[in-house]
Write a protein that holds these residues in place. Structure first.
Motif, PDB file in Angstrom:
ATOM      1  N   GLU A 139       0.614  -1.383  -0.129  1.00 26.53           N
ATOM      2  CA  GLU A 139      -0.066   0.183   0.057  1.00 26.53           C
ATOM      3  C   GLU A 139       0.918   0.736   0.069  1.00 26.53           C
ATOM      4  OE1 GLU A 139      -2.635  -0.176   2.778  1.00 26.53           O
ATOM      5  OE2 GLU A 139      -3.697  -2.107   2.441  1.00 26.53           O
ATOM      6  N   ASP A 141       0.567   4.683   0.373  1.00 27.43           N
ATOM      7  CA  ASP A 141       0.383   5.491   0.813  1.00 27.43           C
ATOM      8  C   ASP A 141       0.726   4.693   2.864  1.00 27.43           C
ATOM      9  OD1 ASP A 141      -1.565   3.701   1.776  1.00 27.43           O
ATOM     10  OD2 ASP A 141      -3.473   4.984   2.545  1.00 27.43           O
ATOM     11  N   LYS A 142       0.419   3.522   2.827  1.00 26.43           N
ATOM     12  CA  LYS A 142       1.475   2.975   3.839  1.00 26.43           C
ATOM     13  C   LYS A 142       2.970   2.347   3.866  1.00 26.43           C
ATOM     14  CE  LYS A 142      -2.382   1.686   5.872  1.00 26.43           C
ATOM     15  NZ  LYS A 142      -3.927   0.513   5.783  1.00 26.43           N
ATOM     16  N   LYS A 143       3.517   3.287   2.469  1.00 27.37           N
ATOM     17  CA  LYS A 143       4.939   2.790   2.958  1.00 27.37           C
ATOM     18  C   LYS A 143       6.389   3.425   3.394  1.00 27.37           C
ATOM     19  CE  LYS A 143       8.335   4.291  -0.912  1.00 27.37           C
ATOM     20  NZ  LYS A 143       9.755   4.077  -2.492  1.00 27.37           N
ATOM     21  N   ASP A 144       6.648   2.853   3.941  1.00 26.97           N
ATOM     22  CA  ASP A 144       7.595   2.701   4.982  1.00 26.97           C
ATOM     23  C   ASP A 144       8.933   2.075   4.771  1.00 26.97           C
ATOM     24  OD1 ASP A 144       9.388   3.087   7.855  1.00 26.97           O
ATOM     25  OD2 ASP A 144       7.678   2.691   8.791  1.00 26.97           O
ATOM     26  N   SER A 152       5.252  -1.924   2.980  1.00 27.69           N
ATOM     27  CA  SER A 152       4.590  -0.634   3.967  1.00 27.69           C
ATOM     28  C   SER A 152       3.676  -1.704   5.154  1.00 27.69           C
ATOM     29  CB  SER A 152       2.665  -0.665   2.599  1.00 27.69           C
ATOM     30  OG  SER A 152       2.222  -1.868   1.949  1.00 27.69           O
ATOM     31  N   SER A 153       3.660  -0.722   6.219  1.00 26.74           N
ATOM     32  CA  SER A 153       2.980  -0.927   7.472  1.00 26.74           C
ATOM     33  C   SER A 153       2.213  -2.294   7.273  1.00 26.74           C
ATOM     34  CB  SER A 153       3.557   0.214   8.000  1.00 26.74           C
ATOM     35  OG  SER A 153       1.534   0.787   7.593  1.00 26.74           O
ATOM     36  N   ASN A 154       0.904  -1.861   6.285  1.00 33.74           N
ATOM     37  CA  ASN A 154       0.345  -3.158   6.497  1.00 33.74           C
ATOM     38  C   ASN A 154       0.781  -4.326   6.332  1.00 33.74           C
ATOM     39  OD1 ASN A 154       0.018  -2.123   3.749  1.00 33.74           O
ATOM     40  ND2 ASN A 154      -0.700  -4.266   3.354  1.00 33.74           N
ATOM     41  N   GLN A 155       1.860  -4.723   5.777  1.00 35.66           N
ATOM     42  CA  GLN A 155       2.080  -5.765   5.482  1.00 35.66           C
ATOM     43  C   GLN A 155       2.725  -6.505   6.692  1.00 35.66           C
ATOM     44  OE1 GLN A 155       4.879  -4.676   2.794  1.00 35.66           O
ATOM     45  NE2 GLN A 155       3.328  -6.017   1.000  1.00 35.66           N
ATOM     46  N   ARG A 177      11.130  -2.607  12.970  1.00 37.56           N
ATOM     47  CA  ARG A 177      12.030  -1.641  12.083  1.00 37.56           C
ATOM     48  C   ARG A 177      13.214  -1.887  12.185  1.00 37.56           C
ATOM     49  NH1 ARG A 177       8.726   1.865  11.167  1.00 37.56           N
ATOM     50  NH2 ARG A 177      10.044   4.025  10.705  1.00 37.56           N
TER      51      ARG A 177
END
Length: 182
Positions: A139, A141-144, A152-155, A177
């Motif tokens: 996602e 918009d959730k790229k990190d 992405s943080s949803n993964q 992280r």
């Protein structure tokens, strides 16, 4: 099944030095996908017995920790037909090799027998041979960039052995992280 690329000394897609198989074909079409060319099921080269033999041989040196399968989407039903025999062969011929699979499908989708989009006759066997499942669509918009082994943080980075043993989703110790970049 086709594949787009095989890396025989990959250090980015899992722990240690690994072989990485990028399969072709994906119906997710995530916005911002880093490997968009592999959405096409006909992209790349045909996966053959000779290619499988090369993958098996690549896993035999002691400095290779295992195989990572990503894409594209390894857990598309059509790709599972080739992935299951590959994993069975690895478990027989190179049992110390760990298996990582990256999938845009969530674990819940993959284990839902009524979900014919991604759950088929090979799915449970593949999951039972998988050590780490990185699940969920990318996602944008959730790229990190600070996340380890995911975009992405949803993964999630899931410990499949512990998950199957306990009957509930167990996140891997690699689900954190990247502290080295902070």
């Amino acid at each position: 099944m086709n594949y787009g690329q095989i890396y025989y000394a990959d250090v980015a897609n899992g722990i240690g030095c690994r072989t990485a198989l990028f399969v072709s074909g994906c119906t997710h079409h995530c916005k911002g996908c880093f490997n968009e060319m592999t959405w096409d099921f006909n992209y790349g080269q045909k996966y053959t017995k000779e290619v499988e033999d090369e993958i098996i041989e690549s896993l035999k040196p002691s400095y290779i920790d295992g195989l990572t399968i990503l894409g594209g989407e390894p857990m598309e039903i059509v790709n599972q037909k080739e992935i299951r025999p590959l994993l069975e062969r690895i478990k027989k011929e190179v049992p110390r090799a760990s298996i990582w699979i990256y999938s845009g499908y969530t674990l819940e989708e993959l284990t839902d027998a009524s979900n014919k989009r991604c759950h088929g006759e090979d799915t449970d066997a593949i999951l039972s041979m998988t050590d780490i499942l990185v699940d969920g669509e990318f996602e944008l918009d959730k790229k990190d960039l600070m996340l380890r082994f995911r975009g992405s943080s949803n993964q999630r980075v899931i410990d499949m052995k512990e998950t199957l043993k306990s009957g509930k989703t167990v996140l891997s110790k690699y689900n954190d992280r990247d502290r080295s970049r902070m």
